[in-house]
Design an enzyme around this catalytic site. Sequence first.
Site, PDB file in Angstrom:
ATOM      1  N   PHE A 159      18.284   8.977 -10.840  1.00  0.00           N
ATOM      2  CA  PHE A 159      17.698   8.294  -9.681  1.00  0.00           C
ATOM      3  C   PHE A 159      16.184   8.385  -9.786  1.00  0.00           C
ATOM      4  O   PHE A 159      15.617   9.475  -9.847  1.00  0.00           O
ATOM      5  CB  PHE A 159      18.160   8.914  -8.356  1.00  0.00           C
ATOM      6  N   ASP A 263      10.432  13.206 -14.149  1.00  0.00           N
ATOM      7  CA  ASP A 263      10.452  12.827 -12.741  1.00  0.00           C
ATOM      8  C   ASP A 263      10.777  14.071 -11.912  1.00  0.00           C
ATOM      9  O   ASP A 263      11.929  14.484 -11.805  1.00  0.00           O
ATOM     10  CB  ASP A 263      11.499  11.722 -12.534  1.00  0.00           C
ATOM     11  N   LYS A 294       7.822  13.943  -2.190  1.00  0.00           N
ATOM     12  CA  LYS A 294       8.645  14.791  -1.308  1.00  0.00           C
ATOM     13  C   LYS A 294       7.946  16.069  -0.826  1.00  0.00           C
ATOM     14  O   LYS A 294       7.080  16.001   0.036  1.00  0.00           O
ATOM     15  CB  LYS A 294       9.961  15.142  -2.034  1.00  0.00           C
ATOM     16  N   THR A 318      -4.698  -0.696  -2.639  1.00  0.00           N
ATOM     17  CA  THR A 318      -5.676  -0.545  -1.553  1.00  0.00           C
ATOM     18  C   THR A 318      -5.942   0.926  -1.246  1.00  0.00           C
ATOM     19  O   THR A 318      -7.073   1.385  -1.315  1.00  0.00           O
ATOM     20  CB  THR A 318      -5.192  -1.244  -0.270  1.00  0.00           C
TER      21      THR A 318
END
Lengths: 428, 428
Positions: A159, A263, A294, A318
């Site tokens: 994931f 990851d 997280k 931005t």
Amino acid sequence: MKRLDNYQDTRSVFFVADFEKSIGNYIMDADGNAMLDVFAQIASIPIGYNNPAFLNLAKDPAFQTALANRAALGVNPSKDWVDSVEKAFMRVAPVGMSNVFTVMCGSCANENAFKTAFMYKAAKRRGDKDFSLNELQSCMSNQAPGSPDMAILSFSRGFHGRLFGSLAATASKAIHKVDIPAFNWPKAPFPELKYPRHMHKEYNRQVEQESLHEVEQLLNKHDVAAIVVEPIQSEGGDNHASPNFFRQLQAICQKNDILFIVDEVQTGVGATGTFWAHEAWDLPTPPDMVTFSKKFQAAGFYLNRRLRPTQPYRLYNTWMGDPVRAMQAAAIVNEIQDKRLLDNVKNVGSYLQHNLSENNKLQSVRGQGAFIAFDLESPAKRDKFLTDMRQLGVNVGGCGEKTVRLRPMLTFQKHHADILLDTMERAL
Amino acid sequence: MKRLDNYQDTRSVFFVADFEKSIGNYIMDADGNAMLDVFAQIASIPIGYNNPAFLNLAKDPAFQTALANRAALGVNPSKDWVDSVEKAFMRVAPVGMSNVFTVMCGSCANENAFKTAFMYKAAKRRGDKDFSLNELQSCMSNQAPGSPDMAILSFSRGFHGRLFGSLAATASKAIHKVDIPAFNWPKAPFPELKYPRHMHKEYNRQVEQESLHEVEQLLNKHDVAAIVVEPIQSEGGDNHASPNFFRQLQAICQKNDILFIVDEVQTGVGATGTFWAHEAWDLPTPPDMVTFSKKFQAAGFYLNRRLRPTQPYRLYNTWMGDPVRAMQAAAIVNEIQDKRLLDNVKNVGSYLQHNLSENNKLQSVRGQGAFIAFDLESPAKRDKFLTDMRQLGVNVGGCGEKTVRLRPMLTFQKHHADILLDTMERAL
């Protein structure tokens, strides 16, 4: 929460929280029930509800200035930004990682790491030459050679997020992916280990070798810029592999001149007993990129300086992160160091792992630090267990098909573990 | 900012800000120079630096609680969340839009709108049937039919973000896109109007019809789920089209049963004198989705209720927005209503447009409210103008090839406009 029906995906809401009355490892729901929280906002609360470090920070004038004046960090960073990045991110950078790029969420962290990999690979092929006119023109209509058919290789049950690039690398559940266009990016089978690992060494070694073999096969069929992998596949069912597997995976990357992305969105920031889970692998050289979100409250990725694009405006947006969340990240690092929370995670983790392993109602107990999971007999029994636990005052989450995942905060202590274990006895 | 070299894309930094000393429409740089800010953090500051409404909010215990306890809104929303969404987003929802989904940035807002379009289109084709086994299996390896070859149609020079889905819809500058894999999603030519529009009516009508014709041609060649368009193409050079163009575009969508997504990330929240820029089009029915970010401090998209996925966990992520930024969004709406800021934008906008139009050193002056742009003779002259303006105490930004874009805050008044106009005279 009926009125919420107009807004978010309310069918996924477990309960409504009263955060004002939540404290430490205990969450209060809106009906006044206190629960020991071992799910912690999908593994994203680091140091407990209403931690004084956060509450004091919220009263700090510099923090309030940052809140009232949201910077576009690519054009007008605040004069405090350099120090903030240093205190929040660089102080705990994985060994050998000199740069960091901040964004807003875990999916964005992974996607910007993927973009970095594609740009690096393309630049390396181009050598000293500038972009060709054909590249600059063709990319504007999404065609090769400007928009190349390169890939990120990831693993079954992995994931990495839910946006278009990160979702193409994700393979946890069909409901996350079906109906959404995806890049033709390959998935290697993630080894399906048997647990406890020390009792299945030969079997596990073999499935890991099969997985690595398949990785090498796929590299022959796809133009892969990077491999992305979780230290422990979290949403996909808390699937582990050995340090040796990851060392060999990195070696394959190096042999084939592709980048190795770790990851750590769910595993990072102390949950496994080291600040980064991949520290446990004893890699001979650092990964190329490490992504986070997280528990750090802030999101982004570390990278080796050689991967920095040579032109401006290629990694850009931005806000480019959030100074407020970076200041919170610095407070988290302080708290982890001051309170020796990594030691706490190691101690509580090994206490929990030991006790859970002795419970013969649980299958496949596995863990690294306090990042622990076990299976129940069926998806239905798992779902019932989660509901029963909440009714008995302990909030726990699931993952994979029939797995229960424990995602305690870093401040979770032995007496919390005892409440968890006792409540499990009653629920099972 | 040399030390920042380790972190962000420092080559894009205009100057380092001292936000503590910035006030209202004036930004202070780290060297103590105050500048009138008509770029406003890439069009993302709504009501001025250190606005008391924001500073007071930062002292509010409920706000500090939300800061110290970041919710995963899909599992444990706070008991305040429903009211917060109501006060922030639904109070100013575009007419006919009943639902909102919140995320973290503009790119994510667009990508989740795209996902919604794909899921809606696929569900409609599927009819009453459930997902097929083939769909559920094939999507796990990124293959059709589970991962369908559907597309989002966008426009040349459009900008919708920089992640993999939003970047495939973007076509502003090659440097944003080159080397990054992209979906084969089509681009229709955005009409290249001549300005001032009232002096080129017939020509502009013709290029708009050519663009719409090309849209229809592309719909025959691609399986398009939605068209996405900005009310004014902002990063791509402040390119306008007539209300009639957008009404016809929506009619084409309805005729072909595809969704009409309006990207108001830069135009939304009052900049054009109405809360949403598309209010000026006088559409016969609402758009299907409207995306927002920037000036709202919070990001997300409005949608018609029929577009809500029928299964949970399809539009989902850990944080699903940020309650803190939603509380700021509510404060922004209050401020806009209490201070009648939309009237202010209309008045100052028309004063500015009138004065700029009379300046014969400027080319193609165009605007809607205070969302105004003009061209200079060449990219080099434009870049020099921006640098000179900053040295003279006014911060202005560019876009497109040789365009200067004015992105004042909603609190920008006539006396600020006079300073801007006087300084331009000196710079030109």
